[in-house]
Write a protein that holds these residues in place. Structure first.
Motif, short mmCIF file in Angstrom:
data_model
loop_
_atom_site.label_atom_id
_atom_site.label_comp_id
_atom_site.label_asym_id
_atom_site.label_seq_id
_atom_site.Cartn_x
_atom_site.Cartn_y
_atom_site.Cartn_z
N SER A 64 4.48 16.61 3.30
CA SER A 64 3.17 16.06 2.63
C SER A 64 2.38 14.99 3.15
O SER A 64 1.35 14.98 2.96
CB SER A 64 3.73 15.84 1.15
N GLU A 65 3.18 14.16 4.11
CA GLU A 65 2.50 13.20 4.83
C GLU A 65 3.02 13.36 6.23
O GLU A 65 4.04 13.99 6.52
CB GLU A 65 3.06 11.80 4.26
N GLU A 66 2.25 12.60 7.01
CA GLU A 66 2.50 12.64 8.48
C GLU A 66 3.54 11.43 8.75
O GLU A 66 3.21 10.26 7.97
CB GLU A 66 1.34 12.34 9.40
N THR A 67 4.45 11.50 9.42
CA THR A 67 5.54 10.20 9.62
C THR A 67 5.61 10.03 11.40
O THR A 67 6.24 11.10 11.77
CB THR A 67 6.81 10.56 8.89
N ASP A 68 5.71 9.08 11.87
CA ASP A 68 5.89 8.79 13.09
C ASP A 68 6.73 7.61 13.45
O ASP A 68 6.74 6.60 13.01
CB ASP A 68 4.69 8.37 13.92
N ILE A 69 7.89 7.85 13.94
CA ILE A 69 9.13 6.97 14.23
C ILE A 69 9.32 6.92 15.67
O ILE A 69 9.70 8.00 16.16
CB ILE A 69 10.40 7.40 13.38
N ARG A 70 9.65 5.76 16.20
CA ARG A 70 9.91 5.52 17.62
C ARG A 70 11.05 4.51 17.85
O ARG A 70 10.79 3.55 17.16
CB ARG A 70 8.77 5.17 18.64
N VAL A 71 11.71 4.52 18.70
CA VAL A 71 12.92 3.55 18.84
C VAL A 71 13.08 3.07 20.62
O VAL A 71 12.93 3.74 21.32
CB VAL A 71 14.39 3.98 18.59
N THR A 72 13.24 1.63 20.60
CA THR A 72 13.24 1.27 22.15
C THR A 72 14.16 -0.11 21.94
O THR A 72 14.71 -0.33 20.87
CB THR A 72 11.93 0.70 22.60
N VAL A 80 12.56 -0.79 16.29
CA VAL A 80 12.36 0.48 15.57
C VAL A 80 10.62 0.35 15.18
O VAL A 80 10.54 -0.64 14.43
CB VAL A 80 13.17 0.69 14.41
N ALA A 81 9.91 1.23 15.52
CA ALA A 81 8.63 1.18 14.81
C ALA A 81 8.33 2.55 13.92
O ALA A 81 8.68 3.63 14.38
CB ALA A 81 7.50 1.15 16.01
N GLY A 82 7.87 2.26 12.85
CA GLY A 82 7.45 3.25 11.84
C GLY A 82 6.05 3.35 11.42
O GLY A 82 5.67 2.35 10.85
N LYS A 83 5.41 4.61 11.56
CA LYS A 83 4.04 4.66 10.92
C LYS A 83 4.33 5.73 9.75
O LYS A 83 4.27 6.97 9.99
CB LYS A 83 3.07 5.31 12.08
N MET A 84 4.18 5.21 8.53
CA MET A 84 4.10 6.08 7.29
C MET A 84 2.83 6.22 6.74
O MET A 84 2.28 5.53 6.04
CB MET A 84 4.89 5.22 6.31
N PHE A 85 1.97 7.18 7.71
CA PHE A 85 0.78 7.80 7.10
C PHE A 85 0.71 8.22 5.64
O PHE A 85 1.69 8.78 5.39
CB PHE A 85 0.15 8.52 7.97
N THR A 86 -0.30 7.82 5.04
CA THR A 86 -0.24 8.29 3.66
C THR A 86 -1.44 8.68 3.05
O THR A 86 -2.70 7.79 3.42
CB THR A 86 0.15 7.05 2.47
N PHE A 170 3.13 0.17 7.74
CA PHE A 170 3.44 0.30 9.16
C PHE A 170 4.72 -0.73 9.21
O PHE A 170 4.63 -1.75 8.71
CB PHE A 170 2.70 0.06 10.11
N VAL A 171 5.76 -0.30 9.97
CA VAL A 171 7.02 -1.29 10.10
C VAL A 171 7.31 -1.44 11.53
O VAL A 171 7.35 -0.64 12.51
CB VAL A 171 8.24 -0.63 9.35
N GLU A 172 7.75 -2.62 11.63
CA GLU A 172 8.51 -3.04 13.15
C GLU A 172 9.78 -3.64 12.72
O GLU A 172 9.82 -4.58 11.90
CB GLU A 172 7.73 -3.57 14.01
N MET A 173 10.93 -3.21 13.29
CA MET A 173 12.40 -3.90 12.93
C MET A 173 12.78 -4.62 14.40
O MET A 173 12.68 -3.79 15.40
CB MET A 173 13.43 -2.97 12.50
N ARG A 174 13.49 -5.61 14.10
CA ARG A 174 14.14 -5.95 15.15
C ARG A 174 15.62 -6.26 14.92
O ARG A 174 15.82 -7.18 14.09
CB ARG A 174 13.51 -7.29 15.81
N ILE A 175 16.62 -5.60 15.53
CA ILE A 175 18.00 -5.82 15.04
C ILE A 175 18.84 -6.03 16.47
O ILE A 175 18.85 -5.70 17.38
CB ILE A 175 18.50 -4.44 14.60
N PRO A 176 19.46 -7.43 16.24
CA PRO A 176 20.08 -8.09 17.31
C PRO A 176 21.30 -6.90 17.61
O PRO A 176 22.15 -6.58 16.62
CB PRO A 176 20.61 -9.28 17.08
N PHE A 177 21.75 -6.80 18.80
CA PHE A 177 23.05 -5.82 19.48
C PHE A 177 24.19 -6.64 18.73
O PHE A 177 25.14 -6.23 18.35
CB PHE A 177 23.05 -5.65 20.41
N SER A 178 24.11 -8.04 18.86
CA SER A 178 25.17 -8.75 18.23
C SER A 178 25.50 -8.70 16.59
O SER A 178 26.65 -8.94 16.37
CB SER A 178 24.98 -10.29 18.37
N SER A 179 24.49 -8.00 16.05
CA SER A 179 24.87 -7.84 14.57
C SER A 179 25.44 -6.37 14.23
O SER A 179 25.71 -6.27 13.10
CB SER A 179 23.24 -7.79 13.88
#
Length: 745
Positions: A64-72, A80-86, A170-179
């Motif tokens: 029903s909506e467009e979702t765009d998710i990418r990881v680096t 992690v970046a997410g575009k939750m188009f609505t 829209f979302v940006e996450m930053r997760i330490p590898f140490s976590s």
């Protein structure tokens, strides 16, 4: 033998190559990413988005909506970046500013299986307001022997930022590898990854990779994750040092030795201690604690016990959350390790933990968990030392393991209790598993003649089940516990019994134009018998029907027959009110329950149970309303009323009793840093009303100021019929202020 081993390793090598060919190599960034929820860095344009499909309400249905998710990633963090188009931004649901208190919001989530073991994972998710939620997942998201595979009390260090406009959020996450930890070989690490978006307005979930909804919690199932590869990562291993200071006062009361009156006892508290967390390697985490404190933990929910067995309560204390699923060694209602035996007495009162350490992680394909804690003398308990060692090693395939556990409880008074256990969980084909567990205890209170008798001091269980919710599913087990089986750091309801259980069911998905998402029907039976005579002690046979609607919530119907056989000297007072004599009892019960959709501002759970009960009758109603007024304020609770009616017989002074159990919860968040919560509960069985109030100022991650007020008051003070003075109004009271500050080195 050598030839057989050679063939085995050739097969293993080929299997690993096959998995590697299906792995997705993530793109590493060499340019900085600003965590602001604005996805405008050039690196994001060079990374292909994941191919998103619909998980529910219609598997592979139209989005029903467009979702765009990418990881680096870079050397220290996973991004992690997410575009939750609505299409209509007014439908975006953002109901909570309170960390870890999900309230039917829109969600963006990533699940990471850091060791790629197909069993354990970490879930990081957020709502449009940028509130952090984090959970740990164990046992491939399967409930094994009654354990909950999702631990919502687990927390770690990570960051998120969100923005919102007329196009969506829209979302940006930053997760330490140490976590999260990981294992690497020559600079290359392989993990499992799932990402999803939950759209509350449509009750719709978008997901990557394509996972069919064949399991109860398939959207977080590590074994279904996409294998991803990262390389060239040399993760830092910071030291998190978190000292705390606490002050306040507590008030309690006790009956004087001459029984003339109750006397208040006030105690002023000044406490200090610390926790230290260090990743010894990228895959092993060490936690050290000194003078451990849990002042900020929410009070336990009161429970209405309508059985003749003791109740267990969930663990909420943070120290016991790291890889908590690893330490599970359960036989249904019996647990070899029950962490609430440490730092709490049998009445649930705190016992000071002087200090200790925990080491958890994974070495190659071996999961390791170790806990050592020392408690202080308290009441009738001497100072004690507690040890737990848990090992689990993958065998045969990624979904199978062989494991063991050892626990010890040693008192300075010379008391001792040891427990040993072996277990295996074998994925024999498809979703079919065979579990086997055995444990033995050695307790100093058991007579020397039988102390080492395996038959009397052990428990054994074997289970065969198909872990699925679509199509045919089933579960069968047999369980036997000896008369002297006594896990010193464990929990059990019965011993000297032989149990067998079966449940067989069938589930199916609705069509695209159907109003329901899923149906299931099952029949089950649980039977407990005495070991020597095989006389029946307890049994239930029930039939269940469950319907999960696409937008209307869920409905459950259940009916069953129960039997209870009370042996001589097993008569008891139900709720300490109604005498139940020794006899054989056959009774039936039926239940209907409904849960409204979690996306509504006003939602509720309703249930009604009725039927015979021992030689009387029981009628019970439960309502659990919840109102999300706005993103700042949420209010709810539950009310349970249980009507018991019994005939007049010799020894029974009470024939009718109505039990009331009420709970009220409210929380108000000024913003993501400042929040309050209140929890009030009342029981006329315990004749107590309790209140728990908590104020939190989260300056930054790891820096918190807490104000916690707890009070328990008696609602019935007259004890004239017992020849005792009236109870005081307040049973106990505490007002505590605590500050903890995390330093990172």
């Amino acid at each position: 033998m050598l030839k057989e081993f050679s063939l085995f390793f050739v097969f293993l090598f080929c299997s690993l190559n096959l998995f590697a060919q299906n792995s997705l190599k993530l793109v590493k960034t060499t340019t900085p990413i600003t965590l602001d929820g604005i996805i405008d860095e050039e690196i994001w344009e060079s990374i292909p988005p994941f191919f998103i499909t619909q998980y529910e309400p219609v598997y592979l249905g139209n989005l029903s909506e467009e979702t765009d998710i990418r990881v680096t990633y870079d050397d220290e963090f996973l991004y992690v970046a997410g575009k939750m188009f609505t299409n209509d931004a007014s439908t975006i649901a953002s109901n909570s500013l309170y960390r870890d208190r999900y309230s039917g919001d829109d969600v963006f989530a990533i699940i990471i299986d850091p060791f790629n073991d197909d069993q354990n994972a970490l879930r990081f998710f957020t709502n449009p307001a940028g509130v952090r939620f984090d959970h740990s997942i164990s046992n491939d998201a399967n409930s094994i022997a009654g354990s909950n595979p999702v631990n919502s009390s687990w927390n770690t260090f990570w960051d998120v930022a969100t923005t919102q406009n007329e196009k969506g959020w829209f979302v940006e996450m930053r997760i330490p590898f140490s976590s999260i930890g990981f294992q690497s070989s020559e600079g290359v690490a392989e993990m499992g990854l799932i990402v999803y978006r939950w759209i509350a307005f449509h009750n719709e979930r978008h997901i990557f990779p394509d996972i069919p909804p064949n399991w109860e919690q398939g959207n977080i199932k590590p074994s279904q994750a996409q294998d991803v590869i990262i390389s060239g990562v040399d993760s830092k291993r910071p030291v998190y040092f978190t000292p705390y200071g606490l002050s306040g006062f507590t008030r309690s009361n006790e009956l004087l030795s001459d029984s003339s009156r109750y006397n208040y006892s006030d105690d002023t508290k000044f406490e200090a201690g610390f926790d230290l967390k260090y990743n010894v390697t990228s895959n092993l985490t060490l936690d050290v604690t000194v003078n451990t404190d849990f002042a900020q933990v929410e009070a336990d929910d009161q429970q209405l016990n309508l059985t003749r067995f003791s109740l267990s309560f969930p663990e909420k204390r943070q120290f016991f959350q790291q890889r908590s699923g690893l330490f599970d060694f359960n036989f249904g209602n019996t647990r070899v390790f029950y962490s609430r035996r440490i730092g709490l007495d049998n009445s649930g009162n705190p016992v000071r933990i002087l200090g200790g350490a925990r080491l958890t992680g994974r070495i190659n394909n071996l999961d390791v968990g170790f806990i050592n804690l020392q408690t202080a003398e308290s009441g009738n308990l001497d100072s004690e030392n507690f040890n737990v060692l848990r090992l689990k090693k993958n065998v045969l395939n990624a979904s199978s393991y062989l494991g063991g556990i050892f626990t010890s409880r040693i008192g300075l008074d010379g008391s001792s209790n040891l427990a040993f256990g072996l277990d295996t969980d074998l994925n024999i084909f498809g979703d079919d598993f065979i579990e086997m567990r055995v444990s033995q205890t050695i307790d100093d209170q058991v007579p020397e003649a039988t102390k080492y008798n395996f038959e009397d001091n052990s428990i054994f269980r074997i289970t065969w089940q198909r872990r699925a919710s679509i199509g045919l599913y089933y579960r069968f087990f047999i369980n036997r516990s000896g008369a002297d089986f006594e896990p010193g750091i464990g929990f059990y309801r019965t011993n000297n019994t032989s149990d067998y259980f079966y449940r067989v069911g069938y589930g199916w998905l609705g069509q695209e134009n159907s109003i329901y998402r899923q149906h299931s029907v099952n029949i089950g039976s649980y039977n407990i018998s005495e070991n020597e005579t095989l006389d029946l002690r307890s049994r239930f046979i029930n039939l269940q029907w469950n319907t999960d609607f696409k937008i209307l919530g869920s409905l459950e119907l259940e009916t069953g027959l129960l039997q209870e056989h009370l042996l001589p000297n097993e008569e008891f007072n139900l709720l300490r009110q109604i005498y139940i004599p020794v006899d054989d009892y056959n009774f039936y019960e039926s239940k209907i329950s409904y849960s409204s959709p979690n996306s509504r501002k006003l939602r509720t759970n309703l249930s009604a149970e009725f039927g015979s009960f021992y030689d009387g009758s029981r009628t019970q109603f439960v309502i659990e309303p919840k109102v999300v007024a706005n993103i700042h304020f949420e209010f709810g609770g539950s009310y349970q009323i249980t009507k018991l009616s019994f005939p007049e017989i010799l020894g029974r002074s009470t024939t009718d009793f109505t039990a009331h159990l009420a709970q009220i919860r409210g929380q108000y968040a000024f913003n993501k840093k400042v929040s309050t919560s209140a929890f009030v509960q009342y029981s006329n069985v315990d004749e107590l009303v309790g209140a728990n109030f908590r104020f939190r100022y989260n300056f930054s991650e790891g820096r918190d100021l807490w104000l916690v007020i707890n009070e328990q008051a008696y609602t019935e003070r007259d004890q004239f019929n017992r020849g005792l003075p009236d109870l005081p109004f307040v049973q106990s009271r505490s007002i505590l202020i605590k500050y903890n500050h995390t330093f990172t080195f």
